[in-house]
Scaffold this motif. Structure first.
Motif, short mmCIF file in Angstrom:
data_model
loop_
_atom_site.label_atom_id
_atom_site.label_comp_id
_atom_site.label_asym_id
_atom_site.label_seq_id
_atom_site.Cartn_x
_atom_site.Cartn_y
_atom_site.Cartn_z
N LYS A 104 2.78 -0.11 -8.09
CA LYS A 104 2.79 0.14 -9.54
C LYS A 104 3.70 -0.88 -10.23
N LEU A 105 4.84 -1.13 -9.61
CA LEU A 105 5.81 -2.07 -10.18
C LEU A 105 5.24 -3.50 -10.17
N SER A 111 13.94 -5.08 -6.23
CA SER A 111 14.69 -5.29 -4.99
C SER A 111 14.94 -3.99 -4.22
N VAL A 112 15.19 -2.88 -4.94
CA VAL A 112 15.42 -1.64 -4.18
C VAL A 112 14.13 -1.13 -3.53
N TRP A 113 12.99 -1.41 -4.18
CA TRP A 113 11.72 -1.01 -3.56
C TRP A 113 11.39 -1.94 -2.39
N ARG A 141 4.44 6.68 -0.06
CA ARG A 141 5.07 6.92 -1.35
C ARG A 141 5.73 5.63 -1.88
N VAL A 142 6.48 4.95 -1.02
CA VAL A 142 7.13 3.70 -1.42
C VAL A 142 6.08 2.66 -1.82
N ASP A 166 3.05 3.14 -3.00
CA ASP A 166 2.49 3.46 -4.32
C ASP A 166 3.43 3.04 -5.43
N GLN A 167 4.72 3.36 -5.25
CA GLN A 167 5.71 3.02 -6.27
C GLN A 167 5.81 1.50 -6.43
N GLU A 180 12.74 -1.12 5.11
CA GLU A 180 13.45 -0.14 5.94
C GLU A 180 12.46 0.82 6.62
N SER A 218 13.79 -5.44 -12.71
CA SER A 218 15.05 -5.56 -11.98
C SER A 218 15.11 -4.61 -10.79
N ASP A 219 14.28 -3.55 -10.79
CA ASP A 219 14.36 -2.62 -9.66
C ASP A 219 13.43 -2.98 -8.50
N THR A 262 13.70 -3.17 -0.44
CA THR A 262 14.58 -2.65 0.62
C THR A 262 13.95 -1.43 1.30
N LYS A 263 13.42 -0.51 0.48
CA LYS A 263 12.82 0.71 1.03
C LYS A 263 11.57 0.37 1.86
#
Lengths: 368, 183
Positions: A161-162, A177-179, A154-155, A157-158, A185, A174-175, A181-182
């Motif tokens: 896409k980004l 970085s959180v992807w 899932r991560v 794929d997201q 992790e 800007s997002d 991190t995921k």
């Protein structure tokens, strides 16, 4: 768990067949192309939800028919369980004890290990084959591994896409970085469990390899992540996380250029070494065959130790072995509980009597 | 409509065909009224019949705490516990590039403004415990960090009334990481 009975409807070359298995040794006999492997394949599907050799479900349906159905009766000591897998109109339906279930619910429920001629790809083939081996083997004994895999996909794929958006717009969202991190992790958790698993089975693989080949070769199963290296002192989750995070940072530009994620457990690999020699590149055919048998036996040993004895499916494993190696393999598999073995000629499964199942052109002509 | 399949839709339609006329009229009236009256609160983004919702208007609510949720439905769930006395902030979504939802589509600037205007001391992030919810949580925590306030997320772990034996490893390991001291 052990399998007691299976019913196949329109599956491969079977119209409608019922087979009853013995609690321990089962020998499926028949000439070539009668349906022996198809029977093992069906048991494997009940065990992990997918075929070990065919990706397209439609190809599992008997020629000219519109659906297939497999129903198996299993016993966990004296507790009876029924698993059904059916496919029609491009939809697969799974039931466990008459309750609707998902493919992931099957994984680890019955517990199966298969060794087949296709296995040679475990040493010789593309990295995807080895990743699939790790994913199926570990998922069956560790539920959290399967959960992590689902979350990881899932991560991925997201994040892809980004990256695709970034590639098209030329701007870094800007997002991201959180992807990142995921990805790190969850990806590191998967890598960590794979490292642990390979380390765990390495001793068994070595001992199996030495027994079958009657050599003293030192076996190494080396995990090869893409974009960074793990050596023996990488033994904590944090260590893997920081290696992955660093690699990700240095690759970000390249990822935007390509529009997809370049590192992570979905592109990693492992190799099989004997005395430091990579068998994929420098192994003889015989060594490679011995290596995959050693791995499959270790997979079964590990499953027996961690979650209970698996159903061991052996497809024509003696065909390519000389007499001495056959004897060594026979001794090795004697520790397994339920074995279902195919052969085009009679073979000995050690001292124990085997239940004989004879197949001719998709029909069961003898059962016990 | 969400969660209504073809068969359920047929059953509902048949029920309405057989129902007394007054009942159907009352239902239609209720739906129209809801559509006319209900909107999103200009402050928190939750459902409201006025410009500002009853929770944001309530002088007894603790204005130093804001709980961030994904959808208005989450506010109702949390309210039904009676446990929480602060204010809310509804994002109306979660980060999901696959659905074309990025940070600019979530009411995050507005959240920052509210925090400064109200003098908020703590933000509790209560997004869903799936990868999108977690990514959203991380993003908000990062965005709010410069404000120097306390940022927390709700605990995830073993459900009450269940058995440790039935909790999967991931839930259990999270529960361990988020363990609480017994006072």
């Amino acid at each position: 768990m052990r399998i007691h009975q299976i019913r196949l409807t329109n599956f491969r070359n079977f119209s409608d067949a019922v087979v009853t298995f013995g609690e321990r040794r089962n020998l499926i006999l028949g000439r070539n192309a009668q349906g022996k492997t198809n029977l093992l394949e069906a048991i494997h599907i009940l065990g992990v939800g997918r075929s070990h050799r065919e990706r397209r479900e439609a190809n599992l349906v008997k020629f000219g028919e519109t659906f297939y159905r497999i129903e198996g009766v299993f016993f966990d000591k004296s507790v009876r369980n029924v698993i059904e897998v059916a496919y029609s109109e491009q939809r697969k339906r799974i039931r466990i004890n008459a309750k609707e279930a998902r493919p992931v619910d099957l994984i680890g429920f019955a517990g199966v290990v298969i060794s087949s001629p296709e296995d040679i790809a475990l040493v010789k083939g593309a990295p995807g084959v080895r990743r699939l081996f790790l994913d199926v083997a570990i998922s069956q004994i560790r539920r959290e591994y399967l959960r992590s895999l689902q979350r990881y996909v899932r991560v991925l794929d997201q994040r892809n896409k980004l990256l695709k958006q970034a590639q098209l717009s030329g701007q870094m969202p800007s997002d991201i970085s959180v992807w990142n991190t995921k990805l790190v992790e969850i990806g590191a958790a998967i890598v960590r469990l794979r490292l642990e698993y390979l380390e765990e089975i390495e001793k068994d693989v070595e001992s199996n390899f030495q027994k079958i080949s009657r050599t003293r070769g030192k076996v190494g199963l080396i995990y090869k992540p893409k974009g960074y290296d793990v050596d023996s002192d990488v033994d904590s989750l944090e260590a893997v996380e920081s290696l992955m995070a660093d690699a990700l940072t240095s690759l970000l530009e390249a990822e935007v250029r390509r529009g997809y994620t370049l590192i992570g457990p979905h592109v990693d690999d492992f190799c099989f070494k004997v005395d430091g020699r990579d068998l994929r590149l420098f192994g003889s055919e015989g060594e490679q065959r011995t290596a995959v048998l050693a791995i499959r036996c270790a997979e079964a040993q590990e499953m027996k130790a961690k979650r209970g004895a698996p159903i061991v499916l052996l497809d024509d494993v003696f065909a390519e072995l000389d007499d001495e190696r056959s004897r060594a393999l026979t001794a090795l598999i004697s520790e397994f509980d339920q074995i279902i073995l195919t052969s085009s000629r009679g073979v000995s499964l050690g001292d124990e009597a085997a239940r004989i199942i004879e197949i001719s052109d998709g029909r069961i002509v003898r059962n016990g | 409509m969400p969660t209504i399949g073809k068969r359920t839709a047929q059953r509902l339609a048949l029920y309405l065909v057989k129902a007394p006329k007054e009942e159907v009229a009352a239902l239609v009236d209720a739906i129209v009224k809801m559509k006319e009256r209900v909107r999103f609160c200009s402050q928190c983004g939750s459902l409201s019949e006025d410009d500002v919702c009853p929770i944001c208007r309530d002088p007894k609510r603790d204005r130093s705490v804001i709980c961030v949720v994904e959808e208005p439905g989450n506010v109702m769930r949390i309210e039904s516990t009676g446990e929480y006395k602060g204010l809310y902030h509804v994002l109306h979504g979660r980060l999901s590039p696959l659905d074309g939802i990025g940070p600019e589509d979530l009411a995050i600037d507005k959240l920052e403004r509210r925090i400064e205007n109200l003098g908020v001391k703590e933000v509790i992030i209560a997004t869903n415990p799936n990868v999108e919810g977690e990514a959203t949580c991380n993003y908000i925590a990062q965005a709010l960090k410069p404000l120097g306030i306390k940022i927390t997320s709700i605990a995830t772990g073993v459900p009450i009334g269940s058995d440790l034996d039935f909790a999967d490893e991931m839930t259990l390991s999270r529960a361990f990481r988020g363990r609480a001291e017994i006072k």
